[in-house]
Write an enzyme that holds these catalytic residues in place. Structure first.
Site, short mmCIF file in Angstrom:
data_model
loop_
_atom_site.label_atom_id
_atom_site.label_comp_id
_atom_site.label_asym_id
_atom_site.label_seq_id
_atom_site.Cartn_x
_atom_site.Cartn_y
_atom_site.Cartn_z
N GLY A 37 21.60 32.26 1.23
CA GLY A 37 20.70 31.67 0.23
C GLY A 37 21.07 32.13 -1.17
O GLY A 37 21.95 32.98 -1.35
N ASP A 51 16.38 41.60 5.60
CA ASP A 51 16.85 40.90 6.79
C ASP A 51 15.71 40.82 7.81
O ASP A 51 14.97 41.79 7.99
CB ASP A 51 18.04 41.67 7.39
CG ASP A 51 18.78 40.84 8.43
OD1 ASP A 51 19.92 40.42 8.13
OD2 ASP A 51 18.22 40.62 9.53
N ALA A 75 18.11 30.90 8.98
CA ALA A 75 19.03 30.70 10.10
C ALA A 75 20.39 30.27 9.56
O ALA A 75 20.46 29.73 8.45
CB ALA A 75 18.51 29.62 11.05
N TYR A 141 24.82 26.30 17.89
CA TYR A 141 23.78 26.19 16.86
C TYR A 141 22.53 25.55 17.46
O TYR A 141 21.42 26.08 17.36
CB TYR A 141 24.29 25.36 15.66
CG TYR A 141 23.17 24.86 14.79
CD1 TYR A 141 22.45 25.75 13.98
CD2 TYR A 141 22.78 23.52 14.80
CE1 TYR A 141 21.39 25.31 13.21
CE2 TYR A 141 21.73 23.07 14.03
CZ TYR A 141 21.03 23.97 13.24
OH TYR A 141 19.97 23.53 12.48
N LYS A 145 18.61 27.22 18.34
CA LYS A 145 17.29 26.69 17.93
C LYS A 145 16.41 26.42 19.15
O LYS A 145 15.20 26.65 19.13
CB LYS A 145 17.48 25.39 17.12
CG LYS A 145 18.09 25.63 15.74
CD LYS A 145 17.08 26.27 14.80
CE LYS A 145 17.60 26.45 13.40
NZ LYS A 145 16.60 26.99 12.48
N1 UFG Z 1 31.14 13.27 8.03
C1 UFG Z 1 32.34 12.74 7.60
N2 UFG Z 1 33.08 13.48 6.74
C2 UFG Z 1 32.70 14.71 6.31
C3 UFG Z 1 31.46 15.24 6.73
C4 UFG Z 1 30.70 14.50 7.61
O1 UFG Z 1 32.72 11.64 7.98
O2 UFG Z 1 33.46 15.34 5.52
C5 UFG Z 1 30.30 12.48 8.95
C6 UFG Z 1 30.05 13.20 10.26
O3 UFG Z 1 31.06 12.91 11.17
C7 UFG Z 1 28.70 12.64 10.65
C8 UFG Z 1 28.00 12.33 9.32
O4 UFG Z 1 29.04 12.32 8.36
O5 UFG Z 1 28.88 11.43 11.33
C9 UFG Z 1 27.00 13.39 8.95
O6 UFG Z 1 27.60 14.67 9.03
P1 UFG Z 1 26.94 16.00 8.45
O7 UFG Z 1 27.93 17.10 8.67
O8 UFG Z 1 26.47 15.74 7.06
O9 UFG Z 1 25.66 16.20 9.34
P2 UFG Z 1 25.55 16.29 10.93
O10 UFG Z 1 24.97 15.00 11.40
O11 UFG Z 1 26.79 16.73 11.58
O12 UFG Z 1 24.60 17.54 11.05
C10 UFG Z 1 23.23 17.48 10.85
C11 UFG Z 1 22.72 18.84 10.39
C12 UFG Z 1 22.92 19.87 11.45
C13 UFG Z 1 22.35 19.38 12.75
C14 UFG Z 1 22.87 18.02 13.10
C15 UFG Z 1 22.19 17.44 14.32
O13 UFG Z 1 23.38 19.25 9.22
O14 UFG Z 1 22.30 21.07 11.07
O15 UFG Z 1 22.63 17.12 12.03
O16 UFG Z 1 23.14 16.78 15.07
F1 UFG Z 1 22.68 20.22 13.75
#
Ligand code: UFG
Length: 324
Positions: A37, A51, A75, A141, A145
């Site tokens: 943070g 912590d 987290a 992860y 949770k």
């Molecule tokens: N993506 C890209 N390029 C990037 C980053 C992401 O194409 O550089 C795509 C990913 O493949 C995904 C979408 O964008 O399809 C969203 O990706 P994010 O990484 O922004 O988010 P996520 O869906 O992977 O993750 C989110 C939360 C997590 C949680 C998850 C639940 O950030 O904390 O949803 O599945 F676990």
């Protein structure tokens, strides 16, 4: 108005929730170890740098500050990191929570709002996802949770805890007027990375264009962080007024593909998004969309900033202020 302890209040979603809690007149104490943070996200005087695993200190803060409820965000949140170092997620997410719950027990505080995740559902069999779908995380992860959710269910049963677990989808957007927005290090989330690509000219990678979705890219439910913050406030007030324990999905119910995000960024910024096509990222489900009817019905919550361009406009304003 109540006195509320917010763990992880210096982080992205935590800091927005602190901002709206105070606006509503609640009195807030933040505990954060600042490992991820940022001190600048927390108003002067309300941050205790500690912590969660320091059970004794957390117990005394809860007692001295006469806290009536806890909203627990603290987290680690990176799916990729959790697959490389699961033990970090056990120690921090599960160990930190277990210590916090012990401190709550010792201090006689039993009201808890917990920040859970859509990652609890893994690859869901049906979309939109309702809360009764199978819990089947596909990375440490998500598992961390789910383990904490399970602890909370047991504390509800055996210790009289009163809890709301919020499983949220893709938090995004910003509250630029308050100087708050998304700034992870390293950043892995789509919207800030696309905005950074526009600002720096360094292309963002689209992870997979061969999914079984209309344009071949993954679909997600992008929920404005301020709508998410409002859900936490409704949840904690529900507990303070003796409402029942529950688990709720928090999303808009709208799915947007990666390509749709790119084109919304082009509309909002008026600039081309430099991008390259890459392979699928391991562990990405093709489609995650929330059914949050239960939350809307029970707590009279509504996502009022659900429009994708609105979300991106807020994130864009924040990213431009930041400069990268
Ligand atoms: N993506 C890209 N390029 C990037 C980053 C992401 O194409 O550089 C795509 C990913 O493949 C995904 C979408 O964008 O399809 C969203 O990706 P994010 O990484 O922004 O988010 P996520 O869906 O992977 O993750 C989110 C939360 C997590 C949680 C998850 C639940 O950030 O904390 O949803 O599945 F676990």
């Amino acid at each position: 108005m109540a006195r509320i302890l917010v763990t992880g209040g210096a982080g992205y979603i935590g800091s927005h929730t602190v901002y709206f809690l105070r606006k509503r007149g609640h009195s807030v104490v933040v505990v954060d170890n600042l490992s991820r943070g940022d001190r600048a996200n927390v108003p002067e005087g309300i941050l205790r740098v500690v912590d969660l695993r320091d059970t004794a200190r957390i117990t005394s803060i809860l007692k001295e500050e006469r806290c009536e409820a806890v909203i627990h965000f603290a987290a680690y949140i990176s799916v990729g990191e959790s697959t490389k170092a699961p033990e970090l997620y056990f120690a921090n997410n599960v160990g930190g929570s277990s210590s916090l719950f012990e401190a709550m027990q010792q201090a006689g505080v039993n009201k808890l709002v917990f920040s859970s995740t859509a990652a609890a559902y893994g690859n869901p069999p049906r979309v939109p996802i309702t809360e009764d779908q199978p819990i089947a995380p596909i990375n440490p992860y998500g598992d961390s949770k789910v383990m904490v959710e399970r602890m909370i269910e047991l504390l509800d049963r055996y210790r009289g805890f009163r809890s709301i677990r919020l499983r949220y989808f893709n938090a995004c957007g910003a509250e630029p007027e308050a100087g708050l927005g998304e700034r992870h290090d390293p950043e892995t989330h789509l919207i800030p990375l696309v905005l950074r690509a526009v600002l720096t000219g360094e292309p963002v990678t689209v992870f997979g264009e061969d999914y079984d979705t209309p344009d071949g890219t993954c679909i997600r439910d992008y929920i404005h962080v301020s709508d998410l913050a409002e859900a936490h406030i409704k949840a904690v007030e529900h507990l303070l007024y003796n409402g029942a324990d529950a688990v709720f999905n928090v999303g808009t119910g709208l799915g947007h593909s990666v390509r749709e995000v790119l084109s919304a960024v082009e509309t909002v910024s008026g600039r081309k998004v430099p991008y390259v096509s890459g392979p699928r990222r391991e562990g990405d489900p093709p489609r995650l969309v929330a059914d949050s009817q239960k939350l809307q019905r029970t707590l009279a919550w509504k996502p009022v900033r659900a429009d994708l361009e609105r979300i991106i406009a807020d994130a864009w304003q924040f990213a431009r202020k930041l400069g990268t």
